[in-house]
Scaffold this motif. Structure first.
Motif, PDB file in Angstrom:
ATOM      1  N   THR A  68       0.830  -1.198   0.000  1.00 16.41           N
ATOM      2  CA  THR A  68       0.000   0.000   0.000  1.00 16.41           C
ATOM      3  C   THR A  68       0.866   1.251   0.000  1.00 16.41           C
TER       4      THR A  68
ATOM      5  N   ALA B 116       2.411   1.747  -3.422  1.00 20.88           N
ATOM      6  CA  ALA B 116       1.429   2.280  -4.374  1.00 20.88           C
ATOM      7  C   ALA B 116       1.203   3.776  -4.143  1.00 20.88           C
ATOM      8  N   LEU B 117       1.117   4.176  -2.881  1.00 19.30           N
ATOM      9  CA  LEU B 117       0.924   5.598  -2.574  1.00 19.30           C
ATOM     10  C   LEU B 117       2.132   6.426  -3.019  1.00 19.30           C
TER      11      LEU B 117
ATOM     12  N   ASP C 238       4.264   5.626  -5.346  1.00 19.61           N
ATOM     13  CA  ASP C 238       4.252   5.629  -6.813  1.00 19.61           C
ATOM     14  C   ASP C 238       3.372   6.752  -7.353  1.00 19.61           C
ATOM     15  N   LYS C 239       2.202   6.922  -6.754  1.00 20.92           N
ATOM     16  CA  LYS C 239       1.299   7.992  -7.186  1.00 20.92           C
ATOM     17  C   LYS C 239       1.914   9.365  -6.933  1.00 20.92           C
ATOM     18  N   LEU C 240       2.525   9.540  -5.773  1.00 20.50           N
ATOM     19  CA  LEU C 240       3.160  10.818  -5.461  1.00 20.50           C
ATOM     20  C   LEU C 240       4.298  11.109  -6.434  1.00 20.50           C
TER      21      LEU C 240
ATOM     22  N   SER D  84       4.551   9.954  -9.529  1.00 15.27           N
ATOM     23  CA  SER D  84       3.975  10.219 -10.855  1.00 15.27           C
ATOM     24  C   SER D  84       3.390  11.622 -10.966  1.00 15.27           C
ATOM     25  N   HIS D  85       2.985  12.189  -9.839  1.00 16.78           N
ATOM     26  CA  HIS D  85       2.456  13.562  -9.830  1.00 16.78           C
ATOM     27  C   HIS D  85       3.544  14.603  -9.536  1.00 16.78           C
TER      28      HIS D  85
END
Length: 102
Positions: free
Chosen positions: A7, A10-11, A13-15, A17-18
Motif C-alpha cells: 500500500t 502504491a501511494l 508511486d502515485k506521489l 507520478s504527480h
C-alpha cells in the motif's frame, strides 16, 4: 498505522507520478530508499485547504438554501456585535461562494 508495504509503495508511486516526491537511495544505508518531497509537493501542501475547512464546506453545501442563509446572517450578526468587521481574516479563511466549492 497497520498499512502494508504494498500500500505504501502504491501511494509513493502515485506521489512520484504527480511530481510530489522523488525516490533516492539512502546515503547512509544503500538498502533503504529515501522519499524526498519536491518543491511542487511543498507548494501543493501549502496551498491545500485544511481538512476541517473541507469538512465544513461539504456540510455547508449539504444544507438547504434557507439554512445556509440563516447561518450566514447569524454569523454576520455575531461579527457585528463583536465589532469584527475590520478584522483581517484572510490568513485563516478562504473567501468566496461556498456553494461553488466541491
Amino acid at each position: 498505522m497497520r498499512v502494508s508495504q504494498a500500500t505504501i509503495t502504491a501511494l509513493v508511486d502515485k506521489l512520484v507520478s504527480h511530481g510530489m516526491v522523488t525516490r533516492e537511495k539512502s546515503q547512509i544505508d544503500r538498502r533503504q530508499t529515501d522519499i524526498i518531497i519536491t518543491d511542487h509537493g511543498r507548494r501543493t501542501i501549502q496551498e491545500s485547504p485544511d481538512p476541517l475547512q473541507q469538512r465544513f464546506v461539504r456540510r455547508f453545501h449539504d444544507m438547504e438554501d434557507w439554512e445556509q442563509s440563516m447561518l450566514v446572517s447569524s454569523l454576520e450578526r455575531v461579527a457585528a456585535m463583536l465589532d469584527a468587521e475590520d478584522l483581517d481574516a484572510a490568513p485563516v479563511l478562504e473567501t468566496g461562494d461556498l456553494r461553488k466549492q466541491p
